[in-house]
Scaffold this motif. Structure first.
Motif, short mmCIF file in Angstrom:
data_model
loop_
_atom_site.label_atom_id
_atom_site.label_comp_id
_atom_site.label_asym_id
_atom_site.label_seq_id
_atom_site.Cartn_x
_atom_site.Cartn_y
_atom_site.Cartn_z
N MET A 116 1.16 -0.96 -0.24
CA MET A 116 -0.64 -0.63 0.21
C MET A 116 0.96 0.90 0.03
O MET A 116 2.06 1.20 0.15
CB MET A 116 -0.46 -0.57 1.44
N ARG A 117 0.66 2.59 -0.56
CA ARG A 117 1.01 3.62 -0.89
C ARG A 117 1.47 4.00 0.64
O ARG A 117 0.82 3.72 1.80
CB ARG A 117 0.04 4.51 -1.30
N VAL A 118 3.07 4.74 0.90
CA VAL A 118 2.97 5.13 1.60
C VAL A 118 2.69 6.27 2.77
O VAL A 118 2.89 6.84 3.98
CB VAL A 118 4.64 5.24 2.12
N GLY A 119 1.78 6.91 1.81
CA GLY A 119 1.05 8.79 1.98
C GLY A 119 1.00 9.32 0.59
O GLY A 119 1.14 8.35 -0.64
N CYS A 120 0.15 9.91 1.24
CA CYS A 120 -0.64 10.51 -0.69
C CYS A 120 0.34 11.66 -1.00
O CYS A 120 1.40 10.85 -0.42
CB CYS A 120 -2.08 11.29 -0.29
N GLY A 121 0.29 12.25 -2.12
CA GLY A 121 1.43 11.89 -2.94
C GLY A 121 1.83 13.86 -1.86
O GLY A 121 2.96 13.72 -2.08
N GLY A 122 0.99 14.02 -1.56
CA GLY A 122 1.72 15.63 -0.85
C GLY A 122 2.10 15.12 0.81
O GLY A 122 2.90 15.51 0.76
N ALA A 123 1.02 13.77 1.01
CA ALA A 123 3.10 13.58 2.85
C ALA A 123 3.70 13.15 1.76
O ALA A 123 4.96 12.59 2.38
CB ALA A 123 1.54 12.47 3.10
N CYS A 124 4.18 12.52 0.69
CA CYS A 124 5.50 11.40 -0.18
C CYS A 124 6.32 13.03 -0.14
O CYS A 124 7.41 12.79 -0.12
CB CYS A 124 5.45 10.64 -1.07
N CYS A 125 6.25 14.15 -0.26
CA CYS A 125 6.68 15.38 -0.58
C CYS A 125 7.52 15.95 0.35
O CYS A 125 8.56 16.14 1.20
CB CYS A 125 5.71 17.18 -1.59
N ALA A 126 6.52 15.36 1.32
CA ALA A 126 7.16 15.71 3.03
C ALA A 126 7.76 14.94 3.30
O ALA A 126 9.17 15.30 4.00
CB ALA A 126 6.13 16.13 3.57
N LEU A 127 6.76 13.24 3.02
CA LEU A 127 8.36 12.54 4.19
C LEU A 127 9.80 12.54 3.39
O LEU A 127 11.08 12.10 4.23
CB LEU A 127 7.68 10.90 3.47
N PHE A 128 10.24 12.86 2.65
CA PHE A 128 10.79 12.49 1.49
C PHE A 128 11.68 13.70 0.84
O PHE A 128 12.89 13.64 -0.03
CB PHE A 128 10.59 11.38 0.46
N ALA A 129 11.40 14.57 0.89
CA ALA A 129 11.74 16.07 1.03
C ALA A 129 13.29 15.74 0.37
O ALA A 129 14.31 16.79 -0.42
CB ALA A 129 10.86 17.68 1.86
N LYS A 130 14.20 16.44 2.00
CA LYS A 130 15.47 15.83 1.99
C LYS A 130 16.44 15.18 1.18
O LYS A 130 17.60 15.63 0.28
CB LYS A 130 15.40 16.32 3.27
N ALA A 131 15.03 13.88 0.91
CA ALA A 131 16.25 12.79 0.30
C ALA A 131 16.09 12.96 -0.97
O ALA A 131 16.90 12.50 -2.14
CB ALA A 131 15.73 11.23 -0.16
N LEU A 132 14.87 14.31 -1.72
CA LEU A 132 14.73 13.70 -2.72
C LEU A 132 15.24 15.50 -3.74
O LEU A 132 15.39 15.28 -4.67
CB LEU A 132 12.88 14.35 -3.44
N ALA A 133 15.10 16.37 -3.22
CA ALA A 133 15.71 17.56 -3.82
C ALA A 133 17.14 17.57 -3.59
O ALA A 133 16.95 17.73 -5.50
CB ALA A 133 15.83 18.61 -2.76
N PRO A 134 18.26 16.96 -3.81
CA PRO A 134 19.37 17.05 -4.46
C PRO A 134 18.98 15.91 -5.64
O PRO A 134 19.64 16.54 -7.07
CB PRO A 134 20.28 16.69 -3.81
N LEU A 135 18.05 15.36 -6.36
CA LEU A 135 18.31 14.17 -7.37
C LEU A 135 17.22 14.74 -8.37
O LEU A 135 17.76 14.77 -9.48
CB LEU A 135 17.80 13.27 -6.99
#
Length: 507
Positions: free
Chosen positions: A253-272
């Motif tokens: 199942m999903r880890v969270g909605c799309g908005g939640a994923c932005c918050a959950l993975f913000a620091k890991a996603l931003a450099p990529l």
């Protein structure tokens, strides 16, 4: 804030109704600002006539960053959620932290927390005016405890079935069928899950009642059941197992909605990447506009398909595409790219909230998204994010009411057992599983079938579901509710019958 176009306003009053701070009123059939607007934009979202538009922000208003609405609160006023005020230029909580004082645990509640025996295999003493078949006593930690059990036929029976899946299974309100017979309906979705309600007295007493009670009994006993939703999916459901939707075993199942994923993975996603669109049929996230992403990166100029909810959050339609949306090809998620903001070579990631599927695009010289290979770093990130997803499961809560004649087997004064349950003096369990009793009249409850003794349910041709019901309380409390004290038997006497099996109650 907002401005009202009087020439297009028809005075429908919707803006007045949805404004959370009472800043709009209808005067002479026109909307007017009569209070301090906080810029929540609810009025703009609900106005069908484009009579309200955003205006310049008020000087001195304080920006609240505690949710995606981002109210701008004038001095001395409250925000849309009523939690925060602008007091002297500082954001101040309106209510003090609430700390409970009655946290001590009643000893009697501990000793009555679990039944002495379960009602599985207990049978019944019909008709109901007779004492229940087993009224069993035991001394626990110096307290005399009694459990009263019976397997009661209950027409007022339902199963609340939770299906963990990001796939669309059917519209809210759609009928659920077994072998063509209506046995339930789709109800509201929850976070990463869909919920069915099967049964209910209306369906149990209807022309397909036997199909209904059989379906509930089999689900409650852990059997696999095939269902079909009108206008929706074919389902294979078994409590404790992965759901099967249209032949597809949905394992995560999903880890969270799309908005939640932005918050959950913000620091890991931003450099990529320069931008990410995380597709979800509830809330799709646009990374650089989401409050979490916006703190780490500037806006990319990318606009996704969908209807804007709040900053960085978009509503998409249900479908059988990516993230449970109608998007079949990930490039379809990108509505436009504003090249006055964007630049050639920017990287745009499109992903699902389960992170099973991702696609990477590069902005071309003409502002078009060009598919490119996913880099090793982004693939490593995908595996990490996917690892945060939980196992998809089917679960079920038995949802019923036991306020009927079976109470006579417990007490000669039936309202007393109802009151004892609501007051916490008697603990209700179903096949050994603790029951949550809903407030209000009667004894309406929810109990997790996964915590019940194995295969707890049968059904009868009334039709009705046979439910194993247990009331546990102190012997003193049982006397106070006018219970059948003369029919109490110690556990040792019951064991001497030799007709029992030991079982572990599930936590």
């Amino acid at each position: 804030m907002i401005a009202i176009r009087s020439e297009t306003c028809v005075g429908c009053g919707v803006c007045e109704q949805v404004c959370p701070v009472g800043a709009i009123e209808i005067v002479d059939r026109k909307a007017r600002l009569v209070g301090d607007c906080v810029g929540c934009l609810s009025c703009i979202k609900y106005c069908k006539f484009s009579a309200i538009v955003e205006a310049d922000r008020r000087e001195g208003a304080l920006l609240c960053k505690n949710c995606g609405v981002k109210c701008r609160i004038p001095e001395g006023k409250v925000g849309a959620c009523k939690r925060f005020s602008n007091v002297g230029g500082r954001l101040t909580l309106n209510r003090p932290l609430q700390i409970p004082t009655n946290t001590s645990v009643d000893r009697e509640r501990i000793v009555t927390a679990k039944p002495i025996v379960t009602a599985v295999g207990a049978g019944a003493a019909y008709p109901d005016y007779k004492p229940a078949p087993y009224i069993v006593t035991e001394r626990r930690e110096g307290v005399d405890v009694v459990t009263v059990v019976t397997e009661a036929p209950i027409s007022y029976s339902s199963m609340m079935v939770k299906i963990d899946t990001n796939l669309h299974i059917g519209d809210e309100g759609a009928s659920v069928r077994r072998d063509g017979r209506v046995v339930g309906m789709v109800t509201t979705e929850q976070y990463g899950s869909h919920v069915l309600i099967l049964g209910g007295v209306g369906k149990v007493k209807g022309p397909d009642g036997m199909f209904v009670v059989r379906t509930m009994a089999e689900l409650g006993n852990g059997d696999r059941v095939s269902l079909k939703i009108d206008g929706g999916a074919a389902l294979e459901l078994q409590v404790g197992h992965h759901p099967v939707v249209n032949g597809h075993v949905d394992e995560k199942m999903r880890v969270g909605c799309g908005g939640a994923c932005c918050a959950l993975f913000a620091k890991a996603l931003a450099p990529l990447v320069d931008e990410a669109i995380i597709l979800d049929h509830h809330i799709t996230g646009l990374f650089t506009c989401h409050p979490a992403g916006a703190e780490l990166k500037s806006y990319s100029g990318v606009t996704p398909v969908g209807r804007l909810a709040t900053a960085g959050r978009y509503f998409f339609d249900h479908g059988d595409g990516w993230g449970g949306t109608t998007v079949k090809d990930p490039v379809e998620a990108i509505r436009s790219i504003d090249m006055s903001v964007a630049r050639p070579g920017m990287k745009i990631l499109v992903a699902e909230t389960t992170w099973r599927q991702i696609a990477l695009f590069e902005v071309g010289a003409e502002g078009n998204p060009v598919p490119i290979a996913v880099t090793d770093e982004i693939e490593a990130f995908r595996r990490m994010a996917a690892g945060c997803c939980e196992e998809s499961r089917v679960s079920a809560m038995y949802y019923a009411g036991v306020g009927g004649s079976a109470r006579a087997g417990v007490t000669t004064d039936p309202v007393r057992i109802t009151r004892a349950v609501h007051e916490g003096k008697a603990r209700l369990s179903i096949a050994g599983a603790p029951a949550y009793v809903l407030p209000g009249g009667g004894i309406t409850f929810l109990a997790d079938v996964a915590k019940m003794v194995d295969r707890p349910f049968n059904y009868t041709a009334s039709p009705a579901l046979l439910a194993p019901i247990e009331y546990t309380m102190t012997v003193e409390a049982y006397g106070q509710i006018k219970g059948h004290v003369a029919s109490m038997r110690p556990l040792e006497e019951v064991l001497a019958e030799g007709r029992f099996e030991y079982t572990e109650l599930k936590e």
